[in-house]
Scaffold this active site. Structure first.
Site, PDB file in Angstrom:
ATOM      1  N   TRP A 104       0.782  -1.228   0.051  1.00 42.38           N
ATOM      2  CA  TRP A 104       0.161  -0.211  -0.087  1.00 42.38           C
ATOM      3  C   TRP A 104       0.693   1.220  -0.169  1.00 42.38           C
ATOM      4  CZ3 TRP A 104      -4.360  -0.400  -2.113  1.00 42.38           C
ATOM      5  CH2 TRP A 104      -5.187  -1.293  -2.086  1.00 42.38           C
ATOM      6  N   ASP A 174      -1.215   6.950   6.300  1.00 42.74           N
ATOM      7  CA  ASP A 174      -2.306   6.206   5.993  1.00 42.74           C
ATOM      8  C   ASP A 174      -2.492   5.281   7.272  1.00 42.74           C
ATOM      9  OD1 ASP A 174      -4.175   4.211   5.066  1.00 42.74           O
ATOM     10  OD2 ASP A 174      -2.810   4.033   3.022  1.00 42.74           O
ATOM     11  N   LYS A 198     -11.728  -1.628   7.197  1.00 43.32           N
ATOM     12  CA  LYS A 198     -11.016  -2.372   7.901  1.00 43.32           C
ATOM     13  C   LYS A 198     -11.463  -2.191   9.226  1.00 43.32           C
ATOM     14  CE  LYS A 198      -8.543  -2.731   4.086  1.00 43.32           C
ATOM     15  NZ  LYS A 198      -7.445  -1.920   3.389  1.00 43.32           N
TER      16      LYS A 198
HETATM   17  C1  LIG Z   1      -6.845  -1.484   1.947  1.00 36.74           C
HETATM   18  C2  LIG Z   1      -5.703  -0.369   2.062  1.00 36.74           C
HETATM   19  C3  LIG Z   1      -5.767   0.636   1.111  1.00 36.74           C
HETATM   20  C4  LIG Z   1      -6.806   0.625  -0.211  1.00 36.74           C
HETATM   21  O1  LIG Z   1      -7.842   1.429   0.320  1.00 36.74           O
HETATM   22  P1  LIG Z   1      -9.208   1.704  -0.795  1.00 36.74           P
HETATM   23  O2  LIG Z   1     -10.178   2.270   0.182  1.00 36.74           O
HETATM   24  O3  LIG Z   1      -9.550   0.433  -1.381  1.00 36.74           O
HETATM   25  O4  LIG Z   1      -8.505   2.932  -1.763  1.00 36.74           O
HETATM   26  C5  LIG Z   1      -5.054   1.669   1.202  1.00 36.74           C
HETATM   27  N1  LIG Z   1      -4.202   1.751   2.257  1.00 36.74           N
HETATM   28  C6  LIG Z   1      -4.026   0.803   3.099  1.00 36.74           C
HETATM   29  C7  LIG Z   1      -3.018   0.781   4.453  1.00 36.74           C
HETATM   30  C8  LIG Z   1      -4.879  -0.432   2.975  1.00 36.74           C
HETATM   31  O5  LIG Z   1      -4.856  -1.275   3.930  1.00 36.74           O
END
Ligand SMILES: *Cc1c(COP(=O)(O)O)cnc(C)c1O
Length: 364
Positions: A104, A174, A198
């Site tokens: 990611w 993030d 998540k």
């Molecule tokens: C799953 C994930 C993403 C992707 O997110 P989307 O909402 O599908 O764009 C980005 N960063 C991390 C750390 C993730 O686990």
């Protein structure tokens, strides 16, 4: 009627049973309005109160001061990979720096390059994305616009320890896969963002927490929908927001505050879950290998393999028979992955650990 399926999916992930119960009722008719949540106006007083409460709950859980704005956005964390450099990587600063520590953060680093010059502060490719750097040891240009990293690498199962000291440049994280899983010093961050699917709710909404002074950097002329100021000044109601996703996110934030009792307790539960699963994997004495080097093991996502795709598949089949699902590894690295998000219960993790130990004994 609750499902007996134990959901270890990497995302969208498990949600608390009590939240699902309330959601089921709300889809038919909200107790407060008699209208289905799916048909509620985003301009209603009811929705305004949901936005207000969700923000208040997040502020309380994170211990946020008024120096921070909270906004609810669409486009997932992937849109943030683009909008963050658009808003904050302005020519008045040196290029932003990116830690590339897995799948990611790799995506974030690649997307940023399309928007502005950016520097890679660290790349874990040589060690197969099994380790993380010590953030405070990185050599960051003090005039860099910001330092971006992913606090928990969902695919590889790597997690940064909590930061002790504030970074010398604005820190942007993030936190999609470990937001609200443990208490942390929110005041060390310039921007924190996490989509809901998540740990906080269903897909469709992304939370961004932004230190207000950073908003002054945003260049004029961005399309309104990509400018953080638009969403903040409209109280997350600029265009039609994802009413349903924000409703469920609010229920989860309430659950965390009142049923779980806050992030300290959530962390204690998450530590026990992770110890249970890693303990079982370690006890299997070489029958499995864990992707992450020990120091960087994630409490949220445990990526591992029996070292043979047929064995991994065989375990998935055994687990499915026992009602455990979502254990396939991410398509980019294969193997297995158990995600232990907040709503995954200790009982579920114990069942998984038992199934693994039994599977290994049978094969030995
Ligand atoms: C799953 C994930 C993403 C992707 O997110 P989307 O909402 O599908 O764009 C980005 N960063 C991390 C750390 C993730 O686990």
């Amino acid at each position: 009627m609750n499902s007996n399926v134990l959901n270890f999916s990497g995302g969208p992930g498990a949600l608390p049973e009590t939240v699902l119960d309330q959601t089921r009722t709300a889809i038919v008719a909200l107790p407060e309005t008699g209208i289905s949540v799916l048909g509620m106006s985003h301009r209603s007083g009811w929705f305004r109160s949901i936005l207000t409460e969700a923000e208040m709950n997040l502020r309380d859980l994170l211990g946020l001061s008024d120096e921070y704005a909270i906004t609810f956005l669409q486009g997932g964390s992937s849109l943030q990979f683009a909008t963050i450099p658009m808003n904050f990587a302005t020519p008045a600063y040196a290029p932003p720096e990116y830690v590339t520590s897995g799948y990611w953060s790799g995506r974030a680093t690649a997307e940023a390059a399309k928007v502005a010059p950016r520097k890679v502060a660290w790349d874990g490719r040589e060690t197969g994305y099994r380790q993380l750097p010590e953030l405070q040891d990185l050599d960051i240009n003090p005039s860099a616009a910001y330092l971006h990293y992913v606090s928990n690498e969902t695919v590889e199962g790597l997690q940064f320890p909590l930061l002790e000291n504030a970074a010398s440049v604005p820190l942007i994280a993030d936190m999609s896969s470990d937001f609200l899983s443990r208490p942390f010093r929110s005041d060390q961050y310039a921007v924190m963002y996490a989509h809901a699917q998540k740990n906080l709710g269903p897909a469709g909404v992304t939370v961004a927490v932004i230190r207000r002074e950073l908003l002054e950097r945003i260049p004029d002329g961005l399309p309104a929908i990509l400018d953080f100021r638009t969403h903040i000044s409209h109280g997350s109601n600029f265009n039609t927001p994802p009413v349903f996703a924000i409703y469920v996110l609010n229920l989860v934030s309430r659950w965390l505050r009142s049923e779980v009792g806050g992030l300290e307790t959530m962390q204690a539960i998450n530590v026990r879950k992770a110890q249970c699963l890693y303990g079982a994997l370690d006890a299997m004495q070489g029958a499995v290998s864990i992707h992450a080097a020990p120091r960087w093991r994630s409490q949220m996502n445990v990526a591992f393999t029996f070292g043979d795709a047929r064995l991994d598949d065989a375990f998935v089949a055994v687990a499915n028979e026992r009602g455990m699902v979502g254990l396939e590894g991410h398509r980019s690295i294969g193997g297995l992955r158990a995600s232990l998000y907040n709503a995954v219960t200790e009982n579920a993790v114990e069942s998984l650990a038992d199934a693994l130990l039994e599977f290994a004994r049978r094969r030995a």
